[in-house]
Design a protein around this motif. Sequence first.
Motif, PDB file in Angstrom:
ATOM      1  N   GLY A 144       0.960  -1.193  -0.031  1.00 15.36           N
ATOM      2  CA  GLY A 144       0.030   0.012  -0.016  1.00 15.36           C
ATOM      3  C   GLY A 144       0.910   1.024   0.052  1.00 15.36           C
ATOM      4  O   GLY A 144       0.123   2.292   0.700  1.00 15.36           O
ATOM      5  N   LYS A 145       2.172   1.195  -0.795  1.00 19.04           N
ATOM      6  CA  LYS A 145       2.935   2.438  -0.613  1.00 19.04           C
ATOM      7  C   LYS A 145       3.558   2.701  -1.859  1.00 19.04           C
ATOM      8  O   LYS A 145       3.701   1.705  -2.689  1.00 19.04           O
ATOM      9  N   ASP A 201       0.495   6.850   0.955  1.00 20.06           N
ATOM     10  CA  ASP A 201      -0.198   5.504   1.447  1.00 20.06           C
ATOM     11  C   ASP A 201      -1.215   5.169   0.597  1.00 20.06           C
ATOM     12  O   ASP A 201      -2.307   5.980   0.719  1.00 20.06           O
ATOM     13  N   THR A 202      -1.319   4.342  -0.233  1.00 14.84           N
ATOM     14  CA  THR A 202      -2.460   4.163  -1.328  1.00 14.84           C
ATOM     15  C   THR A 202      -3.269   3.448  -0.606  1.00 14.84           C
ATOM     16  O   THR A 202      -4.596   3.329  -1.221  1.00 14.84           O
ATOM     17  N   ARG A 203      -3.384   3.197   0.562  1.00 19.11           N
ATOM     18  CA  ARG A 203      -4.650   2.314   1.507  1.00 19.11           C
ATOM     19  C   ARG A 203      -5.564   3.384   2.103  1.00 19.11           C
ATOM     20  O   ARG A 203      -6.770   3.020   2.249  1.00 19.11           O
ATOM     21  N   THR A 204      -5.299   4.454   2.002  1.00 17.90           N
ATOM     22  CA  THR A 204      -5.928   5.675   2.563  1.00 17.90           C
ATOM     23  C   THR A 204      -6.605   6.723   1.588  1.00 17.90           C
ATOM     24  O   THR A 204      -6.133   6.714   0.440  1.00 17.90           O
ATOM     25  N   ALA A 205      -7.512   7.420   1.986  1.00 19.88           N
ATOM     26  CA  ALA A 205      -8.406   8.285   1.115  1.00 19.88           C
ATOM     27  C   ALA A 205      -7.439   9.717   0.853  1.00 19.88           C
ATOM     28  O   ALA A 205      -7.598  10.218  -0.005  1.00 19.88           O
ATOM     29  N   ASP A 206      -6.540   9.751   1.968  1.00 18.23           N
ATOM     30  CA  ASP A 206      -5.649  11.028   1.767  1.00 18.23           C
ATOM     31  C   ASP A 206      -4.517  10.757   0.954  1.00 18.23           C
ATOM     32  O   ASP A 206      -3.644  10.180   1.225  1.00 18.23           O
ATOM     33  N   ASP A 207      -4.483  11.340  -0.375  1.00 17.84           N
ATOM     34  CA  ASP A 207      -3.502  11.230  -1.446  1.00 17.84           C
ATOM     35  C   ASP A 207      -2.620  12.266  -1.318  1.00 17.84           C
ATOM     36  O   ASP A 207      -1.587  12.631  -2.078  1.00 17.84           O
TER      37      ASP A 207
END
Length: 268
Positions: free
Chosen positions: A122-123, A137-143
Amino acid sequence: MYSLSEDLNLALALADAADTISRARFTALDLVVTTKPDRTPVTDADQAVERAIRGLLAGQRPDDGILGEEFGIIGSTTRQWIIDPIDGTAGFLRGIPIWATLISLAVDGVPVLGVVSAPALGKRWWAAAGSGAWSIDTRTADDTPLRLRVSGIDTLAEASISYGSLQQWDAAGHLDELVNLSRQVWRTRAYGDMWSYMLLAEGHLDVAGEFDLQPYDMAALAPIVQEAGGTFTSVDGQPGPWHGSALATNGLLHAATLAVLNPGQASS
């Protein structure tokens, strides 16, 4: 001519395409695994990712050269895209999530940008010369990208290091030097593949190194480490990803680490 910003945007798009393919094949029950002449494994995912990247580059940068792990070299080396479709194939085929697609652009032999995309972790990490090193962190909504910075540890006695594998250091004739280094540092681990260098760029490790590497194993790592404030050379101190080994540090520890790993150089 393209700007470095345009090249980086393309590299990130290439990583998106790679992730779509590799993510779908990770832990697939029908994964096809073969052995290359050098006795290293290759999967259908490695080949599919590199074919996809080459196809996109043929359309977007037709005059640029490519160096890829699976399908070799084509075209110019003045502007050369260096691709490892799946760094950490041995782990990938065993279901271990520490693997990534590595994408770099080298201009006249110097890597000027690097993208490391690890969808199972997820990175994603990236850097371009003069623009800093970043991760999401591609697993979170915060880009929102996080800027990377190496640690401020300035003594080996306080350093945490990652060394790849004992077998590589032994085969290279440097096992004694590695053991000597381990006796001088606080903590040793072998995190493996690209992850050691990304942990270093994030400031979690202070030294990372290994042997038995190819340019496509290192070219994307070097700009990220350097733009995070670190130093990236071979184990004997040569710059660039062309010398078969890697030594990355937070910069503050580079000279001291080189001295321990190359005692003959220090005394000559």
